[in-house]
Design a protein around this motif. Sequence first.
Motif, PDB file in Angstrom:
ATOM      1  N   TYR A 555     -58.482 -45.066  37.064  1.00  0.00           N
ATOM      2  CA  TYR A 555     -59.168 -46.343  36.886  1.00  0.00           C
ATOM      3  C   TYR A 555     -60.127 -46.597  38.055  1.00  0.00           C
ATOM      4  N   ALA A 556     -59.670 -46.337  39.296  1.00  0.00           N
ATOM      5  CA  ALA A 556     -60.494 -46.593  40.480  1.00  0.00           C
ATOM      6  C   ALA A 556     -61.748 -45.725  40.475  1.00  0.00           C
ATOM      7  N   LYS A 557     -61.595 -44.472  40.104  1.00  0.00           N
ATOM      8  CA  LYS A 557     -62.771 -43.582  40.085  1.00  0.00           C
ATOM      9  C   LYS A 557     -63.793 -44.057  39.044  1.00  0.00           C
ATOM     10  N   HIS A 558     -63.315 -44.436  37.852  1.00  0.00           N
ATOM     11  CA  HIS A 558     -64.221 -44.928  36.815  1.00  0.00           C
ATOM     12  C   HIS A 558     -64.963 -46.172  37.293  1.00  0.00           C
ATOM     13  N   LEU A 559     -64.236 -47.088  37.895  1.00  0.00           N
ATOM     14  CA  LEU A 559     -64.845 -48.336  38.341  1.00  0.00           C
ATOM     15  C   LEU A 559     -65.812 -48.091  39.495  1.00  0.00           C
ATOM     16  N   TYR A 560     -65.408 -47.245  40.433  1.00  0.00           N
ATOM     17  CA  TYR A 560     -66.250 -46.941  41.594  1.00  0.00           C
ATOM     18  C   TYR A 560     -67.553 -46.257  41.167  1.00  0.00           C
ATOM     19  N   ASP A 561     -67.434 -45.226  40.333  1.00  0.00           N
ATOM     20  CA  ASP A 561     -68.639 -44.521  39.870  1.00  0.00           C
ATOM     21  C   ASP A 561     -69.546 -45.450  39.063  1.00  0.00           C
ATOM     22  N   GLY A 562     -68.937 -46.276  38.212  1.00  0.00           N
ATOM     23  CA  GLY A 562     -69.723 -47.173  37.370  1.00  0.00           C
ATOM     24  C   GLY A 562     -70.439 -48.238  38.161  1.00  0.00           C
ATOM     25  N   TRP A 563     -69.749 -48.879  39.087  1.00  0.00           N
ATOM     26  CA  TRP A 563     -70.378 -49.945  39.873  1.00  0.00           C
ATOM     27  C   TRP A 563     -71.399 -49.389  40.870  1.00  0.00           C
ATOM     28  N   ARG A 564     -71.130 -48.194  41.389  1.00  0.00           N
ATOM     29  CA  ARG A 564     -72.102 -47.602  42.309  1.00  0.00           C
ATOM     30  C   ARG A 564     -73.420 -47.344  41.586  1.00  0.00           C
ATOM     31  N   ALA A 565     -73.342 -46.899  40.319  1.00  0.00           N
ATOM     32  CA  ALA A 565     -74.559 -46.655  39.541  1.00  0.00           C
ATOM     33  C   ALA A 565     -75.210 -47.959  39.092  1.00  0.00           C
ATOM     34  N   ARG A 566     -74.393 -48.967  38.745  1.00  0.00           N
ATOM     35  CA  ARG A 566     -74.944 -50.198  38.159  1.00  0.00           C
ATOM     36  C   ARG A 566     -75.321 -51.239  39.219  1.00  0.00           C
ATOM     37  N   LEU A 567     -74.475 -51.415  40.233  1.00  0.00           N
ATOM     38  CA  LEU A 567     -74.695 -52.477  41.222  1.00  0.00           C
ATOM     39  C   LEU A 567     -75.261 -51.966  42.538  1.00  0.00           C
TER      40      LEU A 567
END
Length: 806
Positions: A555-567
């Motif tokens: 879960y942490a990896k998905h959230l980290y990768d996603g927010w790094r790309a989006r935010l």
Amino acid sequence: MAQLRFSLLGRVRLEVDGRDEPLKPLAGALLARLLLARGALVPVDLLFTEVWGAPGRAVDRGDRVAVQKRVSDLRRLVGADVLLTDAGRPTAYRLVVPPESVDAFRFERAAEAGDAETARALWRDTPLLGLTDRPFAAEAVKRWTALMDALGTKDSAAVTAPRRRGLPPVWRLPAQITGFVPRDDLVHQVTARLDAGPVVLCGIGGVGKTRLAVDLAHRRAAEYDLVWWIDADDDAAIGNQLAELAVAVGASGPAATVPAALAALERYLRAQPRGRWLIIFDNADVPPRLADRLPAGLGHTLITSRNPLWTEVAAPVPVSVLDRAQSCRLLMNRIDGLSMAEADRLAVQLGDLPLALAQAAGMMAELGLHADEYLAELAVGASAIADEGTPASYPVSLAGAVAATVGRLGDAERQLVYRCALLAAETIPAGVLIHAASRDAAAVRRGLGTLNRYGLIRMEGGGVLMHRLTQAIVRDRLDESQRRSTRESLERGLAGVAPADRGDIAATWRQWQALVAHVVALDPVSIDDPGLQRFAWTAIRYLLTRGQVEPARTYAKHLYDGWRARLGADALPTLCTARGYAMALYHAGEQAAALRLARETLRALEERFGPEHVETLQTENVLAMIMPAERVDEAFALARRNCRSRLRVLGPDHPEAVWSVAVLAERARRSGRLRLARRLAGWAAAALQRTSGDDNPFTHRAAATLALVLQDVGEHRQAQQILTVSLPTMTRLFGADHADVLELQGALAVSLLALGELEEAVGLGTWVVARHAALFGPEHPWTVELTRAVAPVLRAGSLHEMAAPL
């Protein structure tokens, strides 16, 4: 005058002159409510509210007419001199019957008089079966069930007789529903196979697998000491639900990590007699993922699944659609005045699919639609579904029924449907929907009542449950604008009920568990609400505290990768998620990667938000905790700086600030500063006990640090005393297999050795090292560290064995 007999033990029944009179569900509920009044007047408005299930709704003239019609139907069966009308203001009704004509009242009198034989002979099944979720029935069911339970303790014969009571001591199961068509042949097939191993009910969505499992469990409730329901569609949620079972049976403490609770539950279930427990895994569609979660022991395991390929895991029992007679019976039981020919026409168009039949019956009964009217709307809905290319896995009959039903809703009810469809296929806390609707609680509850009566949702455990197939059909029909506005309202709703702590307080774990799946269903990467973003990244800490390391890491990896790309890499949500990801890597044994990510995150937070921002200080504390042994001086310097800053920024009574003192004490101990470590650990343990209480695990973690310092300076008796006090509480809170509990037991073994308790020390130390290696792996850094700490005990044991023959 006709001779009347009434049954409330089991399903509500009416017998007139020795002949059973069939009762439709509403008529049966109305009869039960009037009987429970025991001759007292019941106002018409109260009858509608309680029997029709419309709490909080203003009763209008049409509602009163509906009650009067059912009363007239009953009066034709029992007689005008039995069912009386008081034409006052308001109109009220009274049912005047002798108590001897009601089986439940005869049972009650016999049980209270101690006539166990007569009382047991009257007890047929769960009282008011099918009505147990109605408030007016709950008190009577509770009273009669308690009387039945009490009969089992008054004489020795009752102990050896088969149990005949309502529910087993440990029970979590969805409520039975009225209008369900029993499928005795399938129940008998499952029952015949359960002793041989797990059984799976498999079939297409909406075919009735879940309701069949519920019906079977309710039928056989008296045979079990434990019946437990698991929503198995989300792998990460299965462990939490089994952990709740461990707590319910007393095998584990409420704050135990999930792995510790599962280990305790396995030991408990293995010790139970044959056939005394039933655990149901609902909607488990990937056999290999569930195989390792199935409980061991001599109890019964039942699975429901759309996947038919279970032969290596469980014995399959296929579930098909209803036969035509069953379909017609379901429809006619729920729709007043429906003829056999009309029911047959409806069943043909709905494909005999139970979920489609139930939703159609709910809509027709609620709106008073004739069969032709509903079929016309169904044709339009099914046509639209076909035109849109709905996946073949959706039965067109159900898709059409859902489309037709949703099309008849008002705007507010339709918005509720959309919100339920975008969340997880798990119980939705009502508070989420209320906050999503700007806290208009009364309107939301009225809307949910409508959806419940239409068959689009089911009220479950204080929340709302929508069938996953209904969700999918609704989701597929939403356009981008509808999805966006619905998501925005749900973010507001979830943020409004999210707990404010960091996920490591046991008292709020039930709230966390109820919400995490719904946040994941929305895909937290797309969340814009700042409060909900905080909840999303803090969920990593919650999962780690519960011992769910791999789900937390994924879960942490998905959230980290996603927010790094989006935010962006330097956005606060991205950096806080990076900290959680670093902790997940550390727990998984990847310490080098964890250390590198934590350093990068701390540097970015300091540059972006300053060195004394609360999240910067939290990350600095994490980095100080995870630094390896070869960097003891650097770790001590970092912990000292963090401790001073947090005490100044948060205050000396803030638990996070006090915990920084405990971390500094541990870093001081490892760097050889024992006098300082002893003073800091003693202060932190006392401060945490004062501010957080004796039941807080951080209190005992600080006390454990003090015990380790005392061992280092040779004060083993005092260390043993501290560990002896802390271990029972830590074991109760986290379970025997928690890493911190095992560390404390290893420390206790060291003190026991120093105090001359050789055999006890060697036995405990050997077991602790073996258990840690089995749980976390022999190469995990924590296992290596524990083995090193307990090494003197292990060496003493080896020398003792060598000397024994001499």
